[in-house]
Design an enzyme around this catalytic site. Structure first.
Site, PDB file in Angstrom:
ATOM      1  N   GLY A   9       0.930  -1.211  -0.318  1.00  0.00           N
ATOM      2  CA  GLY A   9       0.054   0.296  -0.057  1.00  0.00           C
ATOM      3  C   GLY A   9       0.972   1.122  -0.235  1.00  0.00           C
ATOM      4  CB  SER A  10       0.354   4.519   1.193  1.00  0.00           C
ATOM      5  OG  SER A  10      -0.719   4.409   1.521  1.00  0.00           O
ATOM      6  CG  LEU A  11       5.278   1.963   5.337  1.00  0.00           C
ATOM      7  CD1 LEU A  11       6.011   3.384   5.748  1.00  0.00           C
ATOM      8  CD2 LEU A  11       5.287   1.957   6.777  1.00  0.00           C
ATOM      9  N   GLY A  12       4.178   0.088   2.238  1.00  0.00           N
ATOM     10  CA  GLY A  12       5.052  -1.032   1.388  1.00  0.00           C
ATOM     11  C   GLY A  12       5.650  -0.802   0.366  1.00  0.00           C
ATOM     12  CB  ALA A 120       4.319   6.464   2.153  1.00  0.00           C
ATOM     13  CE  LYS A 176       5.570   5.907  14.507  1.00  0.00           C
ATOM     14  NZ  LYS A 176       4.916   5.009  13.549  1.00  0.00           N
ATOM     15  CG  ASN A 194      -1.631  14.651  13.186  1.00  0.00           C
ATOM     16  OD1 ASN A 194      -2.879  14.876  12.703  1.00  0.00           O
ATOM     17  ND2 ASN A 194      -0.619  14.367  12.479  1.00  0.00           N
ATOM     18  CD  GLU A 258      -3.066   0.262  11.517  1.00  0.00           C
ATOM     19  OE1 GLU A 258      -2.061  -0.344  10.885  1.00  0.00           O
ATOM     20  OE2 GLU A 258      -2.101   1.251  11.286  1.00  0.00           O
TER      21      GLU A 258
HETATM   22  N1  LIG Z   1       1.297   5.589   5.433  1.00  0.00           N
HETATM   23  C1  LIG Z   1       2.794   5.959   6.326  1.00  0.00           C
HETATM   24  O1  LIG Z   1       3.010   6.984   6.094  1.00  0.00           O
HETATM   25  C2  LIG Z   1       2.908   4.874   7.439  1.00  0.00           C
HETATM   26  C3  LIG Z   1       1.722   3.967   7.698  1.00  0.00           C
HETATM   27  N2  LIG Z   1       2.393   2.960   9.270  1.00  0.00           N
HETATM   28  C4  LIG Z   1       1.526   2.046   8.970  1.00  0.00           C
HETATM   29  O2  LIG Z   1       1.920   1.162   7.997  1.00  0.00           O
HETATM   30  C5  LIG Z   1       1.104   0.169   8.024  1.00  0.00           C
HETATM   31  C6  LIG Z   1      -0.064   0.005   6.968  1.00  0.00           C
HETATM   32  O3  LIG Z   1       0.276   1.447   6.427  1.00  0.00           O
HETATM   33  P1  LIG Z   1      -0.422   1.931   4.736  1.00  0.00           P
HETATM   34  O4  LIG Z   1       0.624   1.971   4.048  1.00  0.00           O
HETATM   35  O5  LIG Z   1      -0.968   3.184   5.173  1.00  0.00           O
HETATM   36  O6  LIG Z   1      -1.730   1.218   4.873  1.00  0.00           O
HETATM   37  P2  LIG Z   1      -2.234   1.164   3.205  1.00  0.00           P
HETATM   38  O7  LIG Z   1      -3.683   0.409   3.360  1.00  0.00           O
HETATM   39  O8  LIG Z   1      -1.926   1.939   1.690  1.00  0.00           O
HETATM   40  O9  LIG Z   1      -1.614  -0.305   2.559  1.00  0.00           O
HETATM   41  C7  LIG Z   1      -1.679  -2.021   3.333  1.00  0.00           C
HETATM   42  C8  LIG Z   1      -2.208  -2.740   2.134  1.00  0.00           C
HETATM   43  O10 LIG Z   1      -2.019  -4.231   1.871  1.00  0.00           O
HETATM   44  C9  LIG Z   1      -2.944  -4.365   1.257  1.00  0.00           C
HETATM   45  N3  LIG Z   1      -3.004  -5.605   1.709  1.00  0.00           N
HETATM   46  C10 LIG Z   1      -3.578  -6.483   3.360  1.00  0.00           C
HETATM   47  N4  LIG Z   1      -3.861  -6.901   2.662  1.00  0.00           N
HETATM   48  C11 LIG Z   1      -3.211  -8.131   2.061  1.00  0.00           C
HETATM   49  C12 LIG Z   1      -3.437  -9.399   1.605  1.00  0.00           C
HETATM   50  N5  LIG Z   1      -4.002 -10.755   2.072  1.00  0.00           N
HETATM   51  N6  LIG Z   1      -2.617  -9.133   0.430  1.00  0.00           N
HETATM   52  C13 LIG Z   1      -2.086  -8.133  -0.373  1.00  0.00           C
HETATM   53  N7  LIG Z   1      -2.098  -7.586  -0.076  1.00  0.00           N
HETATM   54  C14 LIG Z   1      -2.547  -6.891   1.254  1.00  0.00           C
HETATM   55  C15 LIG Z   1      -3.621  -3.646   1.305  1.00  0.00           C
HETATM   56  O11 LIG Z   1      -4.844  -3.609  -0.168  1.00  0.00           O
HETATM   57  P3  LIG Z   1      -6.019  -3.152   0.480  1.00  0.00           P
HETATM   58  O12 LIG Z   1      -6.241  -1.910  -0.021  1.00  0.00           O
HETATM   59  O13 LIG Z   1      -6.799  -3.861  -0.977  1.00  0.00           O
HETATM   60  O14 LIG Z   1      -6.451  -3.770   1.570  1.00  0.00           O
HETATM   61  C16 LIG Z   1      -3.058  -1.676   1.303  1.00  0.00           C
HETATM   62  O15 LIG Z   1      -2.697  -1.812   0.151  1.00  0.00           O
HETATM   63  C17 LIG Z   1      -0.030   0.611   9.251  1.00  0.00           C
HETATM   64  O16 LIG Z   1       0.051  -0.420  10.718  1.00  0.00           O
HETATM   65  C18 LIG Z   1       0.497   1.716   9.650  1.00  0.00           C
HETATM   66  O17 LIG Z   1      -0.377   2.291  10.644  1.00  0.00           O
HETATM   67  C19 LIG Z   1       3.562   3.624   9.971  1.00  0.00           C
HETATM   68  C20 LIG Z   1       4.287   5.057   9.105  1.00  0.00           C
HETATM   69  C21 LIG Z   1       4.075   5.513   8.367  1.00  0.00           C
HETATM   70  C1  LIG Z   2       2.591   9.892  13.437  1.00  0.00           C
HETATM   71  C2  LIG Z   2       1.483   9.846  12.808  1.00  0.00           C
HETATM   72  C3  LIG Z   2       0.380  10.403  14.404  1.00  0.00           C
HETATM   73  C4  LIG Z   2       1.433  10.547  11.732  1.00  0.00           C
HETATM   74  O1  LIG Z   2      -0.601  11.304  11.059  1.00  0.00           O
HETATM   75  C5  LIG Z   2       0.306   8.758  12.344  1.00  0.00           C
HETATM   76  O2  LIG Z   2       0.740   8.104  12.956  1.00  0.00           O
HETATM   77  C6  LIG Z   2      -0.703   8.529  12.425  1.00  0.00           C
HETATM   78  O3  LIG Z   2      -1.093   9.712  11.255  1.00  0.00           O
HETATM   79  O4  LIG Z   2      -0.701   7.255  12.079  1.00  0.00           O
END
Ligand SMILES: NC(=O)C1=CN([C@@H]2O[C@H](COP(=O)(O)OP(=O)(O)OC[C@H]3O[C@@H](n4cnc5c(N)ncnc54)[C@H](OP(=O)(O)O)[C@@H]3O)[C@@H](O)[C@H]2O)C=CC1
Ligand SMILES: CC(C)(CO)C(=O)C(=O)O
Length: 293
Positions: A9-12, A120, A176, A194, A258
């Protein structure tokens, strides 16, 4: 190194894209994003800009040296089950909240804890925007030295990512958690960015949630002072003042949050009263139930 990102997704996608500058990377995610990456590559935009061509799939590959788990916390058990099919040499959660490592360790060997302060978002299939350069910290979930974490950190550093090995991950995870427990539900319920938590009355709500997290951490044997939890919260509020938190985005979009791994995890582990976390969790869960109406 063969690096697998489970949850592109975003972070990955951001971490996978950055790693692909140096390593062989496989993104595991869902269409239409995966189909777009396969077709035209992954465009990384924002603070860093380049296009890269990692392998992109909807199922796990046969093997991996290092897997990063970047699904939302409610999808962690499914991620663990899927990853068990390729038995990565090491698996590291970069997710927010508590309980992800335990869930992965039920299915996998050598699980590491991680935190990530990169920002991300995914504006469209095949694209990921880096909204802020941060740091990735990795280590053993229970603390102490970890040769696996050292190897993972070296892999990230060789790809130009700011990464550190922390032998005190439990405290880092709880600190965190205090930040997310304060900021995420408060901004989501109030419908604010925020930065609005710098002033009362919202500062009072968020900082009391963070203080409760510190008290629960202490009961769990983690030396997180209430003042340190509040200072961490205040510094993130200032640094991310213009952000819409992930939970505020989820509530705005009517998608699952979450909350269970954040405030819910605090309530589950508390042996005393945590009224602010309990109230915030109940209100967010009520909003989630209301999506169906
Ligand atoms: N985004 C950020 O800037 C940050 C995020 N985080 C943490 O990182 C984690 C991910 O966040 P974020 O990237 O924003 O979330 P997203 O929803 O953007 O990304 C998660 C992705 O995983 C996919 N997914 C879920 N289950 C499966 C599966 N079984 N097979 C394949 N793909 C799958 C989802 O698909 P679908 O949407 O179709 O379900 C989605 O695209 C969270 O815990 C968040 O709190 C931490 C720091 C920064
Ligand atoms: C650090 C913070 C609060 C930044 O928005 C975050 O991790 C989130 O939104 O899940």
């Amino acid at each position: 190194m063969e690096i697998l990102i489970f949850g592109a997704g975003s972070l990955g996608s951001l971490v996978g894209g950055l790693c692909a500058r140096e390593h062989s990377v496989t993104l595991v995610g869902r269409d239409p994003h995966i189909a777009a990456v396969r077709e035209s590559g992954l465009a990384v935009e924002g603070v860093v800009e380049f296009t890269t061509h990692p392998e992109a799939r909807t199922t796990v590959p046969e093997r991996a040296d290092l897997a990063f788990v970047t699904v939302k916390s409610f999808d962690t058990p499914a991620a663990g089950r899927a990853l068990a099919d390729c038995s990565p040499s090491m698996t590291c959660s970069l997710q927010n909240g508590l309980g992800n490592e335990e869930s992965l360790a039920a299915q996998l060997d050598t699980v590491l804890a991680g935190t990530c302060t990169y920002g991300a978002r995914r504006p469209a299939p095949g694209r990921v925007e880096c909204t802020g350069i941060g740091e990735i910290a990795l280590g053993a979930p229970d603390g102490g030295p970890s040769a696996a974490a050292e190897r993972a950190v070296e892999a990230l550093q060789s790809a130009g990512i700011d990464a550190v090995h922390d032998d005190g991950m439990p405290k880092r995870l709880w600190r965190k958690l205090a930040v997310n427990a304060g900021i995420n539900p408060t901004t989501a319920l109030a419908g604010v960015e925020n930065g609005a938590l710098a002033d009362d009355p919202l500062h009072d709500v968020a900082s009391e949630a963070a203080r409760e997290v510190a008290r629960v951490a202490q009961v769990q044997g983690v030396e997180l002072a209430e003042s340190e939890a509040v200072a961490a919260l205040e510094s993130v509020v200032e640094a991310t003042a213009r952000n819409t938190s992930s939970m505020a985005q989820d509530v705005g979009a009517g998608t699952k949050t979450e909350i269970d791994a954040i405030n819910g995890a605090v309530v589950d582990r508390a042996d005393g009263r945590v009224p602010v976390n309990r109230t915030l969790a109940a209100l967010i869960r009520a909003r989630e139930r209301g999506y169906a109406d």
